[in-house]
Design a protein around this motif. Sequence first.
Motif, PDB file in Angstrom:
ATOM      1  N   VAL A 169       0.854  -1.283  -0.081  1.00 32.34           N
ATOM      2  CA  VAL A 169      -0.021   0.038   0.011  1.00 32.34           C
ATOM      3  C   VAL A 169       0.882   1.298   0.240  1.00 32.34           C
ATOM      4  N   GLU A 170       1.916   1.478   1.086  1.00 35.63           N
ATOM      5  CA  GLU A 170       2.479   2.594   1.045  1.00 35.63           C
ATOM      6  C   GLU A 170       3.529   2.758  -0.190  1.00 35.63           C
ATOM      7  N   ALA A 171       4.113   1.613  -0.996  1.00 35.09           N
ATOM      8  CA  ALA A 171       4.846   1.965  -2.068  1.00 35.09           C
ATOM      9  C   ALA A 171       4.190   2.527  -3.136  1.00 35.09           C
ATOM     10  N   GLU A 172       2.855   2.250  -3.396  1.00 35.45           N
ATOM     11  CA  GLU A 172       1.892   2.903  -4.344  1.00 35.45           C
ATOM     12  C   GLU A 172       1.585   4.201  -4.199  1.00 35.45           C
ATOM     13  N   VAL A 173       1.550   4.456  -2.797  1.00 37.51           N
ATOM     14  CA  VAL A 173       1.285   5.874  -2.157  1.00 37.51           C
ATOM     15  C   VAL A 173       2.243   6.677  -2.579  1.00 37.51           C
ATOM     16  N   LEU A 174       3.522   6.273  -2.249  1.00 34.25           N
ATOM     17  CA  LEU A 174       4.832   7.205  -2.454  1.00 34.25           C
ATOM     18  C   LEU A 174       4.982   7.381  -3.832  1.00 34.25           C
TER      19      LEU A 174
END
Length: 171
Positions: free
Chosen positions: A34-39
């Motif tokens: 989730v966080e990688a795509e957000v970044l």
Amino acid sequence: MRENLLQRSAHKTARVVRLSPDDARDIYLSREVVEAEVLRRLARKRLAPERARKANAEIAMLVDASPGEIVEPDMRFHTALIDAIGSPRLSRTYGSLASEVVFCMSQVQGVSLLPTELIAAEHERILELIEAGDEDGAAALLAIHIGRARERLAERLGGVAGPEAFVPPTV
């Protein structure tokens, strides 16, 4: 009540869940995806959220504090990144994982598995990469940041640490 942290059997008292190394790895995997795509999305817009900056500044000031004190601002840092996307559903989805993430972070910091200075420095570098528009760089640093914590926690829980536990600081 925190989600997924208590187990209750019929006619038994509730007890705190004992995480296995595989449980910790799965929680961190979910978080990283989730966080990688957000970044990546934030980097496309070159948007480093001010809330994340403030939370990280607070972490940096806690260098001499007990390691457990950084869990809350650390979680605010990561949540600020998620919330900056502006999707209530994504924020809710991440929120449903948050209890387990905090549980893991508390165990990592409770036994000082990661130095506060390293956490703050990597957070700062992630924000710099976002502002520079470096999607892949931000996601790669996140993978190192999360992977180190994941594998050190997995070892603490009785597993064998993967190579990510020993990656030297990149900042």
